[in-house]
Design a protein around this motif. Structure first.
Motif, mmCIF file in Angstrom:
data_model
loop_
_atom_site.group_PDB
_atom_site.id
_atom_site.type_symbol
_atom_site.label_atom_id
_atom_site.label_comp_id
_atom_site.label_asym_id
_atom_site.label_seq_id
_atom_site.Cartn_x
_atom_site.Cartn_y
_atom_site.Cartn_z
ATOM 1 N N GLU A 81 0.854 -1.191 0.000
ATOM 2 C CA GLU A 81 0.000 0.000 0.000
ATOM 3 C C GLU A 81 0.885 1.234 0.000
ATOM 4 O OE1 GLU A 81 -2.839 0.235 3.213
ATOM 5 O OE2 GLU A 81 -3.615 -1.727 2.646
ATOM 6 N N CYS A 82 0.545 2.200 -0.826
ATOM 7 C CA CYS A 82 1.296 3.436 -0.883
ATOM 8 C C CYS A 82 1.119 4.196 0.435
ATOM 9 C CB CYS A 82 0.816 4.277 -2.058
ATOM 10 S SG CYS A 82 1.590 5.906 -2.098
ATOM 11 N N SER A 83 2.240 4.605 1.020
ATOM 12 C CA SER A 83 2.154 5.295 2.314
ATOM 13 C C SER A 83 1.651 6.725 2.148
ATOM 14 C CB SER A 83 3.518 5.284 3.004
ATOM 15 O OG SER A 83 4.439 6.026 2.250
ATOM 16 N N GLU A 84 1.595 7.203 0.900
ATOM 17 C CA GLU A 84 1.127 8.568 0.647
ATOM 18 C C GLU A 84 -0.361 8.600 0.346
ATOM 19 O OE1 GLU A 84 2.855 11.510 0.797
ATOM 20 O OE2 GLU A 84 4.505 10.330 1.619
ATOM 21 N N CYS A 85 -0.772 7.820 -0.666
ATOM 22 C CA CYS A 85 -2.169 7.911 -1.110
ATOM 23 C C CYS A 85 -3.004 6.694 -0.697
ATOM 24 C CB CYS A 85 -2.228 8.109 -2.626
ATOM 25 S SG CYS A 85 -1.656 6.692 -3.568
ATOM 26 N N GLY A 86 -2.342 5.651 -0.187
ATOM 27 C CA GLY A 86 -3.087 4.489 0.277
ATOM 28 C C GLY A 86 -3.519 3.527 -0.813
ATOM 29 N N THR A 102 5.966 3.781 -1.645
ATOM 30 C CA THR A 102 4.987 4.626 -2.334
ATOM 31 C C THR A 102 4.793 4.148 -3.762
ATOM 32 O OG1 THR A 102 6.765 6.126 -2.961
ATOM 33 C CG2 THR A 102 5.493 6.721 -1.004
ATOM 34 N N CYS A 103 3.653 4.506 -4.342
ATOM 35 C CA CYS A 103 3.416 4.210 -5.748
ATOM 36 C C CYS A 103 4.250 5.165 -6.591
ATOM 37 C CB CYS A 103 1.929 4.331 -6.077
ATOM 38 S SG CYS A 103 1.292 6.003 -5.987
ATOM 39 N N ALA A 104 4.363 4.874 -7.870
ATOM 40 C CA ALA A 104 5.214 5.680 -8.751
ATOM 41 C C ALA A 104 4.729 7.128 -8.801
ATOM 42 C CB ALA A 104 5.238 5.078 -10.154
ATOM 43 N N THR A 105 3.418 7.317 -8.747
ATOM 44 C CA THR A 105 2.860 8.674 -8.809
ATOM 45 C C THR A 105 3.310 9.509 -7.613
ATOM 46 O OG1 THR A 105 0.910 7.598 -9.718
ATOM 47 C CG2 THR A 105 0.708 9.936 -9.186
ATOM 48 N N CYS A 106 3.290 8.915 -6.448
ATOM 49 C CA CYS A 106 3.642 9.669 -5.252
ATOM 50 C C CYS A 106 5.164 9.875 -5.108
ATOM 51 C CB CYS A 106 3.113 8.974 -4.012
ATOM 52 S SG CYS A 106 1.319 8.999 -3.934
ATOM 53 N N THR A 107 5.917 9.038 -5.789
ATOM 54 C CA THR A 107 7.362 9.162 -5.708
ATOM 55 C C THR A 107 7.851 10.364 -6.503
ATOM 56 O OG1 THR A 107 7.574 6.811 -5.455
ATOM 57 C CG2 THR A 107 9.562 7.967 -6.119
HETATM 58 ZN ZN LIG Z 1 0.602 6.830 -3.958
#
Ligand SMILES: [Zn+2]
Length: 108
Positions: A81-86, A102-107
């Motif tokens: 699970e992405c720690s930023e957006c979940g 994190t997912c690529a988007t949040c990175t």
């Molecule tokens: Zn994310």
């Protein structure tokens, strides 16, 4: 959890390899910190290597901490699970980078 079995094994493999490497670095550091060789040229090389070993040691321990954190997330069911957006982190990304938080988007 089963979908992450491979990643779990990969993390454990990486941790074992890293621990071996850190052990080698620790041995090397002990040697550089021990009595210096009488040969002055050897001395210069040993002193030159010390900061490199320190840096390797530090980054190795960071990596080890990341791997351990990922294993904790795996056992706690938070892994992937992405720690930023979940959102779920794509499995391809996890395979490429098992310690990703994190997912690529949040990175980016
Ligand atoms: Zn994310």
């Amino acid at each position: 959890m089963s979908e992450f079995r491979e990643i779990h094994n990969e993390l454990k493999r990486r941790r074992a390899a890293l621990e071996r490497r850190l052990q080698l670095i620790a041995d090397d550091m002990r040697r550089t910190q021990g009595p210096l060789d009488a040969d002055s040229e050897e001395q210069a090389i040993e002193l030159e290597n010390a900061p490199v070993l320190d840096a390797l040691d530090a980054s190795g321990h960071d990596e080890l901490a990341e791997i351990n954190a990922a294993l904790v997330r795996l056992s706690g069911g938070e892994f992937g699970e992405c720690s930023e957006c979940g959102e779920d982190i794509p499995i391809d990304r996890l395979h490429a980078m098992p310690t990703a938080r994190t997912c690529a988007t949040c990175t980016t």
